[in-house]
Design a protein around this motif. Structure first.
Motif, PDB file in Angstrom:
ATOM      1  N   THR A  74       0.861  -1.184   0.000  1.00  0.00           N
ATOM      2  CA  THR A  74       0.000   0.000   0.000  1.00  0.00           C
ATOM      3  C   THR A  74       0.898   1.235   0.000  1.00  0.00           C
ATOM      4  O   THR A  74       2.095   1.146   0.273  1.00  0.00           O
ATOM      5  CB  THR A  74      -0.887   0.035   1.258  1.00  0.00           C
ATOM      6  OG1 THR A  74      -0.049   0.284   2.399  1.00  0.00           O
ATOM      7  CG2 THR A  74      -1.649  -1.266   1.446  1.00  0.00           C
ATOM      8  N   ALA A  87      -0.871  -1.406   6.755  1.00  0.00           N
ATOM      9  CA  ALA A  87      -1.319  -1.956   5.474  1.00  0.00           C
ATOM     10  C   ALA A  87      -2.570  -2.809   5.650  1.00  0.00           C
ATOM     11  O   ALA A  87      -3.489  -2.773   4.820  1.00  0.00           O
ATOM     12  CB  ALA A  87      -0.198  -2.778   4.837  1.00  0.00           C
ATOM     13  N   LYS A 100      -5.612   6.379   3.915  1.00  0.00           N
ATOM     14  CA  LYS A 100      -4.220   6.548   4.333  1.00  0.00           C
ATOM     15  C   LYS A 100      -4.056   7.583   5.442  1.00  0.00           C
ATOM     16  O   LYS A 100      -3.243   7.407   6.359  1.00  0.00           O
ATOM     17  CB  LYS A 100      -3.363   6.936   3.123  1.00  0.00           C
ATOM     18  CG  LYS A 100      -1.883   7.055   3.428  1.00  0.00           C
ATOM     19  CD  LYS A 100      -1.089   7.438   2.196  1.00  0.00           C
ATOM     20  CE  LYS A 100       0.389   7.627   2.538  1.00  0.00           C
ATOM     21  NZ  LYS A 100       1.194   8.028   1.353  1.00  0.00           N
ATOM     22  N   GLU A 108       5.431  -1.034   3.489  1.00  0.00           N
ATOM     23  CA  GLU A 108       5.513  -2.244   4.307  1.00  0.00           C
ATOM     24  C   GLU A 108       6.935  -2.519   4.806  1.00  0.00           C
ATOM     25  O   GLU A 108       7.128  -3.184   5.807  1.00  0.00           O
ATOM     26  CB  GLU A 108       5.019  -3.466   3.507  1.00  0.00           C
ATOM     27  CG  GLU A 108       3.504  -3.543   3.379  1.00  0.00           C
ATOM     28  CD  GLU A 108       2.919  -2.351   2.621  1.00  0.00           C
ATOM     29  OE1 GLU A 108       3.245  -2.183   1.438  1.00  0.00           O
ATOM     30  OE2 GLU A 108       2.165  -1.578   3.238  1.00  0.00           O
ATOM     31  N   TYR A 165      -1.014  -3.535  -6.195  1.00  0.00           N
ATOM     32  CA  TYR A 165      -1.807  -3.054  -5.069  1.00  0.00           C
ATOM     33  C   TYR A 165      -3.042  -3.889  -4.780  1.00  0.00           C
ATOM     34  O   TYR A 165      -3.654  -3.745  -3.728  1.00  0.00           O
ATOM     35  CB  TYR A 165      -2.208  -1.601  -5.310  1.00  0.00           C
ATOM     36  CG  TYR A 165      -1.008  -0.699  -5.441  1.00  0.00           C
ATOM     37  CD1 TYR A 165      -0.129  -0.525  -4.371  1.00  0.00           C
ATOM     38  CD2 TYR A 165      -0.708  -0.068  -6.643  1.00  0.00           C
ATOM     39  CE1 TYR A 165       0.993   0.272  -4.483  1.00  0.00           C
ATOM     40  CE2 TYR A 165       0.412   0.730  -6.775  1.00  0.00           C
ATOM     41  CZ  TYR A 165       1.261   0.896  -5.697  1.00  0.00           C
ATOM     42  OH  TYR A 165       2.391   1.677  -5.826  1.00  0.00           O
TER      43      TYR A 165
END
Length: 565
Positions: free
Chosen positions: A72, A340, A349, A76, A500
């Protein structure tokens, strides 16, 4: 369990304070002879292919693959975990080596940043690795574009091979994101300037030369693979190759040093081989085969990573790289973050810093699909939760509880803030998997290469992505028939897909169901040894974002670089 602390400095400041060992000391610790490595400054070296011949009878070390859930924009930290795990294994007394890809300048100057890890789990010298390093990317770019120049010169000088200018498939490349070059016209300005035709640019990481270099096992194999690359077709649809043009020798000369793996070190002086850099969404996304094989001869444990999630990098690592090189990974690490998982559970986000246990539980479906896929390959896996300072203890408890319910090994890693010390729990889990009595034997591939191309594509779509089926555009159907007719249908498949989502729609997060994968184009990469299937809106020449990372970079009078991350 204490919350992780955030490093006070950025990655480049941490890297600049590192106490690096001269590269000769790193080479000596690996047991290399002086004639087997060539220094590129104080802290980098090229390694001779003669090492593989000298150590050919030495048993291989254990290969650990680091992969992840679908990434994302929150990040990560897969490369960071890879480096941290290598450092932690050394702290446990295991002779570990890290094997990574080289970063591309495109994402570095764009939005993603570098690929040298972060915090206290980095490979160094960070500035060199993220910029020009040892010149491998430039050599690949030059070799690729030399072929482009030879093709246009061949057209200009009479076209003895009867290449149809409308059917030339070999584009030019550049190691930068430059959308303006996706489609261009060359040869304008009159007869002296060549034959006018449509052309275009890909990014260097998408070049077949990059894939060839990363899968070649020797100089002779490199030349043979270069010679098999298809550059275009005649007017009656007969393929024309690099070998027909006779350009493979010159290209191999330009790649003579680029074929050699690069030796560097981590912040804790763990040896690292960094070599090759194909993208995982449009190529096979793994470091070079020669670097991995060399590391397996030199180390007891080799920690490598494949780009993006299990659906892209790990699938190609197993079906393409392991099949080509006869590799047998001992275990996999699937990197996940609370952030994530919440994003896959529906949190935007800008609110990921807020505790949200329901979204976290919903997002676990994405992680669980990747674990199911690895289980289909018979590859044992441990989940590495890369800890962020915004995590809460209740969120960690949810993950630990779900792991216990499913019988999945899980470890919390704090390698960004604490280096190898923060990865000891993960390293212990990895050693237990790799050396335990529950090893399930060899990896099982999900398809046979001799199956029809359509069957292989649909197997990946169904088993790895969870799709109901596959739809092919008219162009893809036509290309599939041509690929099969030319005898290339028995090659493995390299899927080009958004990283994604498990689907080909980047907006469908979590674990989407009830979708059909659309294959819009098929490209034979005969030299590399696979067929690329492009899905969705995947581009082989990315563009820059509205605020490129390049605009934040600078250098002072002492040569210190800022803004590189």
């Amino acid at each position: 369990m204490s919350l992780p602390t955030r490093p006070l400095d950025d990655d480049i400041a941490i890297a600049r304070r590192a106490k690096l060992k001269p590269i000769g000391e790193i080479a000596a610790a690996l047991g290399l002879r002086e004639e087997e490595w060539e220094p590129y400054g104080r802290y980098k070296a090229k390694l001779s292919l003669a090492i593989l011949e000298r150590l050919k009878d030495r048993p291989d070390g254990k290969l650990i693959l680091v992969t992840s859930m679908n990434p994302t924009p929150a990040g990560e930290g897969k490369s960071t975990v890879t480096v941290g795990l290598g450092q932690a294994l050394n702290r446990l007394g295991k002779r570990a080596i890290v094997a990574l890809r080289e970063p591309s300048l495109g994402p570095n100057m764009g939005v993603k940043g570098g690929a040298a890890g972060g915090g206290y789990s980095q490979v160094v010298p960070m500035e060199d690795i993220n910029l020009h390093f040892t010149g491998d990317f430039h050599a690949i770019t030059t070799a690729h574009n030399t072929l482009s120049a030879l093709i246009d010169n061949h057209l200009h000088q009479g076209n003895a091979l009867r290449l149809d200018p409308r059917r030339i498939v070999w584009k030019r490349v550049l190691d930068l994101n430059d959308r303006a070059l996706r489609r261009v016209v060359v040869g304008l300005g009159g007869p002296a300037n060549g034959v006018p035709r449509e052309d275009g640019f890909d990014i260097t990481a998408a070049s077949e030369v990059m894939a060839v270099l990363c899968l070649a096992t020797s100089r002779s194999d490199l030349k043979a693979r270069l010679a098999r690359m298809v550059i275009g077709y005649t007017s009656d649809r007969k393929p024309v190759t690099v070998g027909d043009l006779g350009a493979q020798g010159a290209m191999a000369v330009l790649l003579k040093d680029a074929l050699l793996p690069n030796l560097v070190q981590t912040l804790e002086n763990t040896p690292a081989l960094i070599h090759g850099g194909p993208f995982a969404n449009i190529a096979h996304g793994c470091n070079s085969l020669v670097a991995t094989k060399m590391a397996l001869k030199l180390g007891e444990y080799v920690v490598t990573e494949a780009g993006f999630g299990v659906d892209l990098g790990a699938e190609k690592f197993l079906h393409i790289k392991c099949r080509t090189g006869g590799l047998q990974p001992a275990a996999a690490v699937v990197v996940a973050t609370v952030r994530a998982l919440k994003m896959h559970g529906g949190v935007p986000k800008d609110r990921l810093h807020e505790e949200n246990l329901d979204a976290l539980r919903n997002g676990l479906a994405n992680l669980e699909k990747h674990l199911e896929t690895l289980d289909k390959f018979h590859l044992p896996a441990v989940v590495a939760v890369n800890r962020f300072y915004t995590d809460t203890e209740r969120e960690w408890n949810v993950l630990a509880e779900r792991a216990r319910e499913r019988g999945v090994p899980l470890a919390f890693a704090d390698v960004w803030a604490r280096g190898g010390e923060g990865g000891l729990e993960l390293a212990e889990q990895v050693v237990a998997l790799a050396e335990g009595a529950d090893r399930r034997g060899t990896v099982r591939f999900l398809y046979d290469v001799n199956e029809p191309l359509r069957t292989k594509i649909e197997t990946i779509a169904r088993e790895v992505y969870g799709a109901d089926g596959v739809r092919y555009t008219a162009q893809a159907e036509k290309q599939m028939a041509q690929i099969e007719a030319n005898g290339w249908g028995r090659l493995p498949v390299c899927m080009a897909k958004t990283p994604y989502s498990l689907s080909d729609d980047p907006t469908r997060l979590g674990r989407p169901t009830g979708f059909t994968l659309t294959v819009r184009e098929l490209r034979p990469a005969v030299g590399a040894g696979f067929v690329v299937a492009l899905t969705g809106d995947v581009l082989t020449m990315p563009g820059l974002p509205k605020a490129p990372a390049a605009l934040k970079m600078d250098i002072d009078d002492e040569g210190n670089v800022y803004g590189l991350f």
